[in-house]
Enzyme design. Structure first.
Site, short mmCIF file in Angstrom:
data_model
loop_
_atom_site.label_atom_id
_atom_site.label_comp_id
_atom_site.label_asym_id
_atom_site.label_seq_id
_atom_site.Cartn_x
_atom_site.Cartn_y
_atom_site.Cartn_z
N LYS A 139 -1.41 5.06 8.82
CA LYS A 139 -0.60 5.19 7.59
C LYS A 139 -1.52 5.42 6.38
O LYS A 139 -1.28 6.31 5.56
CB LYS A 139 0.23 3.92 7.39
N THR A 169 0.87 -1.19 0.00
CA THR A 169 0.00 0.00 0.00
C THR A 169 0.90 1.22 0.00
O THR A 169 1.63 1.46 0.97
CB THR A 169 -0.89 0.03 1.27
N LYS A 210 -7.53 1.68 -3.03
CA LYS A 210 -7.16 1.21 -1.69
C LYS A 210 -7.24 2.35 -0.67
O LYS A 210 -7.79 2.21 0.43
CB LYS A 210 -5.73 0.64 -1.75
P1 NAD Z 1 5.77 -5.99 7.39
O1 NAD Z 1 6.54 -4.88 7.96
O2 NAD Z 1 5.36 -7.14 8.27
O3 NAD Z 1 6.56 -6.62 6.12
C1 NAD Z 1 7.36 -5.88 5.26
C2 NAD Z 1 8.59 -6.71 4.97
O4 NAD Z 1 9.38 -6.05 3.98
C3 NAD Z 1 9.50 -6.90 6.20
O5 NAD Z 1 9.68 -8.29 6.44
C4 NAD Z 1 10.79 -6.21 5.81
O6 NAD Z 1 11.96 -6.84 6.32
C5 NAD Z 1 10.75 -6.30 4.29
N1 NAD Z 1 11.58 -5.33 3.61
C6 NAD Z 1 11.68 -4.00 3.84
N2 NAD Z 1 12.55 -3.44 2.97
C7 NAD Z 1 13.00 -4.45 2.18
C8 NAD Z 1 13.93 -4.50 1.08
N3 NAD Z 1 14.57 -3.42 0.67
N4 NAD Z 1 14.15 -5.71 0.50
C9 NAD Z 1 13.50 -6.81 0.95
N5 NAD Z 1 12.62 -6.82 1.98
C10 NAD Z 1 12.39 -5.64 2.58
O7 NAD Z 1 4.48 -5.32 6.72
P2 NAD Z 1 3.13 -6.05 6.28
O8 NAD Z 1 2.13 -5.99 7.37
O9 NAD Z 1 3.46 -7.37 5.65
O10 NAD Z 1 2.61 -5.01 5.17
C11 NAD Z 1 3.19 -4.95 3.88
C12 NAD Z 1 2.38 -4.01 3.03
O11 NAD Z 1 1.02 -4.46 2.96
C13 NAD Z 1 2.32 -2.57 3.58
O12 NAD Z 1 2.40 -1.68 2.52
C14 NAD Z 1 0.96 -2.52 4.27
O13 NAD Z 1 0.42 -1.21 4.32
C15 NAD Z 1 0.13 -3.43 3.38
N6 NAD Z 1 -1.03 -4.06 4.03
C16 NAD Z 1 -0.91 -4.61 5.28
C17 NAD Z 1 -2.02 -5.20 5.87
C18 NAD Z 1 -1.94 -5.83 7.25
O14 NAD Z 1 -3.00 -6.15 7.83
N7 NAD Z 1 -0.74 -6.05 7.78
C19 NAD Z 1 -3.24 -5.25 5.17
C20 NAD Z 1 -3.31 -4.72 3.89
C21 NAD Z 1 -2.20 -4.12 3.33
#
Ligand code: NAD
Length: 317
Positions: free
Chosen positions: A262, A112, A187
């Site tokens: 966010k 997102t 979104k």
């Molecule tokens: P998270 O922080 O658990 O996962 C993100 C991952 O990306 C981490 O494991 C981190 O180490 C990795 N990362 C960061 N920089 C990196 C790089 N340069 N190379 C490789 N890996 C890298 O976050 P999440 O909850 O999985 O959310 C991910 C996305 O999905 C976000 O944009 C969030 O807004 C969206 N989202 C989350 C939810 C939810 O309920 N958690 C729901 C819908 C959408």
């Protein structure tokens, strides 16, 4: 033709092939479950994350952990990214994916992020000859684990069938919102509506309680009346009526208030840039910023009920 089969990138058949080479970047709360579902569907998933524990988890669910983005994408047919925010996405695409993945690869960003960055990444990818889609998701970690996410897709119309097929192991539905950036726009608008409707639901419950009306009885009425919405029927912030709602487990897990903040910030930023008037979105952002600022950003976003009831102490036990 590839190994006697039709080349998947020459038609709309990626995913209907028995096995697709997928590079999955970002194996966090969401990406971990999504990558697992691609592996479960029989695809070869080269997985990369900066976190060693995320890589270990990916290995335990059938993905092949690799040491860099470059290694993951080098012979990928589909590249999927699930990263925290816009700056991560722009950096990973501009420095590590575009030019490193085969130009026939389909690039899908499911994070997102803001519309502007999504369009910048799309221009970058398209300029280098790739098919690209912004494809953010609705549904939390439970839907990511179950493969039942809803995807909102911004891409060229001609690419959508291919995108939909690549998303299939992770989704219950994928809807094309429009051209590049439209997935992120959908979104952001959806989550602004959700934040506002949750606050409205919480305010109504707080008032019902003050008026001596049982919040459980109010659920029975509101869920069948014109106040009905998803925050009432599927996510009621008062424990009891909706057993699966985080209100029944002390507002743990679910969709964190900090994540809602966010998304509301993204909406306000987009509103300021586009000249849209979103006063309720602004109010929702302010309330979630307050809730986050006093230390409750890790709770489910429905826990904001306790702020409106004046019962924050109930979150500390
Ligand atoms: P998270 O922080 O658990 O996962 C993100 C991952 O990306 C981490 O494991 C981190 O180490 C990795 N990362 C960061 N920089 C990196 C790089 N340069 N190379 C490789 N890996 C890298 O976050 P999440 O909850 O999985 O959310 C991910 C996305 O999905 C976000 O944009 C969030 O807004 C969206 N989202 C989350 C939810 C939810 O309920 N958690 C729901 C819908 C959408």
């Amino acid at each position: 033709m590839k190994n006697g089969r039709r080349c998947p990138d020459s038609d709309a058949d990626i995913g209907r092939e028995t096995m697709t080479k997928i590079a999955f970047i970002g194996l966090g709360n969401m990406g971990g479950g999504m990558a697992a579902n691609q592996a479960r569907a029989g695809h070869a998933v080269a997985a990369f994350d900066l976190s060693p524990s995320a890589l270990e988890r990916a290995a335990s669910v059938g993905c092949a952990p690799v040491g860099s983005v470059a290694e993951a994408v080098k012979d990928a047919e589909v590249v999927i990214t699930m990263l925290p925010a816009g700056p991560h996405v722009l950096k990973v695409y501009s420095e590590q994916i575009v030019g490193a993945a085969p130009s026939s690869a389909l690039l899908l960003d499911c994070s997102t992020i803001d519309v502007e960055t999504a369009r910048k990444v799309a221009d970058l990818a398209k300029g280098a000859g790739y098919a690209f889609a912004d494809a953010p998701v609705s549904g939390g970690t439970a839907a990511a684990d179950a493969g039942t996410l809803a995807f909102m897709v911004g891409c060229d119309e001609v690419d959508f069938a291919r995108v939909e097929t690549a998303l299939a192991p992770m989704s219950r539905i994928a809807i094309r919102a429009g051209d590049h950036g439209a997935g992120q726009a959908a979104k952001i608008c959806n989550n602004m509506l959700l934040g506002i409707s949750m606050l409205g639901t919480c305010e109504a419950i707080a008032l019902a309680e003050k008026l001596g009306l049982d919040p459980e009885r109010f659920f029975e009425i509101a869920s069948k009346s014109s106040g009905q919405c998803w925050s009432v029927t599927s996510y009621y912030p008062w424990p009891g009526p909706v057993p699966t709602a985080p209100s029944n487990r002390d507002y743990q897990a679910g969709f964190a208030a900090a994540m809602m903040l966010k998304d509301l910030k993204l909406a306000q930023d987009a509103a300021a840039k586009s000249g849209a008037s979103t006063p309720l979105g602004a109010q929702a952002e302010a309330l979630y910023a307050l809730f986050d600022g006093i230390g409750h950003g890790g709770r489910d976003f429905s826990a904001v009920l306790q702020l409106l009831r004046g019962r924050l102490s109930e979150l500390d036990v």
